[in-house]
Design a protein around this motif. Structure first.
Motif, PDB file in Angstrom:
ATOM      1  N   ASP A   1       0.826  -1.205   0.000  1.00 33.56           N
ATOM      2  CA  ASP A   1       0.000   0.000   0.000  1.00 33.56           C
ATOM      3  C   ASP A   1       0.861   1.258   0.000  1.00 33.56           C
ATOM      4  O   ASP A   1       0.545   2.248  -0.670  1.00 33.56           O
ATOM      5  N   ARG A   2       1.951   1.228   0.757  1.00 28.03           N
ATOM      6  CA  ARG A   2       2.854   2.385   0.795  1.00 28.03           C
ATOM      7  C   ARG A   2       3.515   2.594  -0.557  1.00 28.03           C
ATOM      8  O   ARG A   2       3.732   3.729  -0.982  1.00 28.03           O
ATOM      9  N   LEU A   3       3.832   1.496  -1.233  1.00 28.09           N
ATOM     10  CA  LEU A   3       4.424   1.608  -2.561  1.00 28.09           C
ATOM     11  C   LEU A   3       3.432   2.217  -3.541  1.00 28.09           C
ATOM     12  O   LEU A   3       3.772   3.128  -4.315  1.00 28.09           O
ATOM     13  N   LEU A   4       2.187   1.739  -3.512  1.00 28.01           N
ATOM     14  CA  LEU A   4       1.183   2.221  -4.453  1.00 28.01           C
ATOM     15  C   LEU A   4       0.822   3.689  -4.217  1.00 28.01           C
ATOM     16  O   LEU A   4       0.371   4.372  -5.136  1.00 28.01           O
ATOM     17  N   ALA A   5       1.044   4.166  -2.995  1.00 29.04           N
ATOM     18  CA  ALA A   5       0.785   5.577  -2.716  1.00 29.04           C
ATOM     19  C   ALA A   5       1.714   6.480  -3.517  1.00 29.04           C
ATOM     20  O   ALA A   5       1.434   7.666  -3.701  1.00 29.04           O
ATOM     21  N   GLN A   6       2.824   5.920  -3.995  1.00 26.13           N
ATOM     22  CA  GLN A   6       3.786   6.703  -4.781  1.00 26.13           C
ATOM     23  C   GLN A   6       3.754   6.326  -6.267  1.00 26.13           C
ATOM     24  O   GLN A   6       4.644   6.698  -7.021  1.00 26.13           O
ATOM     25  N   ALA A   7       2.736   5.568  -6.655  1.00 26.02           N
ATOM     26  CA  ALA A   7       2.608   5.139  -8.048  1.00 26.02           C
ATOM     27  C   ALA A   7       1.572   5.991  -8.769  1.00 26.02           C
ATOM     28  O   ALA A   7       0.782   6.709  -8.148  1.00 26.02           O
ATOM     29  N   SER A   8       1.579   5.920 -10.080  1.00 24.93           N
ATOM     30  CA  SER A   8       0.553   6.577 -10.881  1.00 24.93           C
ATOM     31  C   SER A   8      -0.024   5.567 -11.857  1.00 24.93           C
ATOM     32  O   SER A   8       0.658   4.643 -12.295  1.00 24.93           O
TER      33      SER A   8
END
Length: 359
Positions: A26-33
């Motif tokens: 989830d933390r990774l996806l918070a920085q994804a587009s």
């Protein structure tokens, strides 16, 4: 972006995202587009964002065009879609969006950081018996030894690799903070912001029951330092440190630590310097995870992940010169830091160098 948009099952199957711990997803996806380009629109071309980003096909299909005649349609069922689309561009060409195309984009540096966090398994605190070169009798601590914190620190693995002038700069830059018994110095899972050196008093390291130390606690006395690896590898803290008595703690901000301590250690070998090392003594290391290594690595580099290096530090040879292969990122810097403190000759390699020898 709402959570239901992410197909986490598919994302968890993508390389190298499948090497990242699930609880960090989830933390990774918070920085994804996530983008939905129209059919025919360019997704990536060689030499564009592909150098700094990963692009993944989450839905629909794309078309890889090497030339007008050479085209390949890729959908989510194709094995090639489990890898970054950027890998298709090694021979050139471009990737165009197809019908109902969804593209996940992540910065390579962000992915590398999360891989480092996933692999980080140990909170390292330095006691004087951690150094295989120093005899325990030389650094025995008696009841009054806390007044001689500098003598203890100067015998540490870290200080052994810092020039005298740099040590003076370190001692001048470090900030003293008086702490009371029970005060928390660092909290587990917090970001690394300071390097710490205990000057007076006693501190206690409290580890997680689910971590590698299984809830054990460790006592730190004057002259011990900690917090350095979180700064080197840019990983969260893996333990909590609490003052067990009143004391004085020296701290050095992350930026100062990098400038005074880290940068002088991170020497990158030029091609000319590399050739000056006798070929039989050159030992190239790829310190990424085994799955990353198998996916692709520099020729002649052997795979020694960080966890292996930690466990087998004493088994490396002082006759070799260890060279961290390109592409290892922050983990390469951490490997250099660990090996150098253990007394080995170790360097980073410039990104464009070719490998022509083995261990």
């Amino acid at each position: 972006m709402s959570e239901q948009i992410w197909d986490k099952k598919r994302i968890a199957s993508l390389y190298p995202l499948n090497l990242i711990a699930q609880h960090l997803l989830d933390r990774l996806l918070a920085q994804a587009s996530l983008v939905h380009p129209k059919p025919g629109r360019s997704v990536i071309k060689r030499g564009e964002a592909a150098a700094s980003h990963y692009h993944y096909l989450l839905a629909g299909e794309v078309e890889y065009r090497l030339s007008f005649e050479q085209r390949q349609t890729i959908d989510t069922k194709a094995s090639a879609s489990l890898n970054p689309l950027d890998e298709l561009l090694q021979q050139g060409g471009s990737v165009k969006a197809g019908p109902e195309c969804s593209i996940l984009t992540l910065e390579r540096g962000t992915v590398e950081q999360f891989l480092s966090w996933s692999e980080s398994q140990a909170f390292r605190v330095v006691h004087m018996d951690d150094d295989p070169i120093v005899e325990l009798s030389d650094v025995a601590i008696d009841d009054n030894y806390e007044d001689d914190w500098s003598e203890v620190f100067l015998k540490s693995p870290l200080a052994a690799h810092i020039p005298a002038a740099t040590l003076m700069q370190l001692f001048s830059a470090i900030e003293d903070v008086e702490l009371q018994q029970g005060e928390v110095v660092i909290k587990e899972h917090s970001s690394g912001d300071y390097f710490y050196l205990l000057k007076k008093g006693v501190a206690q390291v409290l580890t997680s029951a689910r971590g590698p130390f299984e809830g054990a606690s460790f006592e730190l006395t004057a002259g011990s330092y900690f917090g350095d690896e979180a700064l080197v590898a840019d990983t969260p803290r893996n333990a909590t440190v609490v003052m067990a008595s009143d004391g004085v703690l020296g701290r050095l901000a992350k930026e100062q630590f990098e400038q005074i301590i880290l940068q002088p250690l991170m020497h990158r070998l030029s091609e000319q310097e590399l050739q000056q090392i006798p070929e039989p003594q050159r030992c190239y290391l790829d310190v990424r995870l085994a799955a990353e290594y198998k996916h692709g690595h520099y020729p002649k580099a052997q795979n020694f992940p960080i966890a292996y290096i930690r466990k087998h530090l004493a088994t490396f040879s002082t006759n070799n010169t260890y060279i961290i292969a390109p592409g290892c990122g922050k983990r390469g810097e951490l490997a250099l830091y660990l090996l150098k403190q253990a007394g080995y000759k170790v360097f980073l390699m410039e990104e464009l160098q070719s490998l022509d020898s083995s261990c």
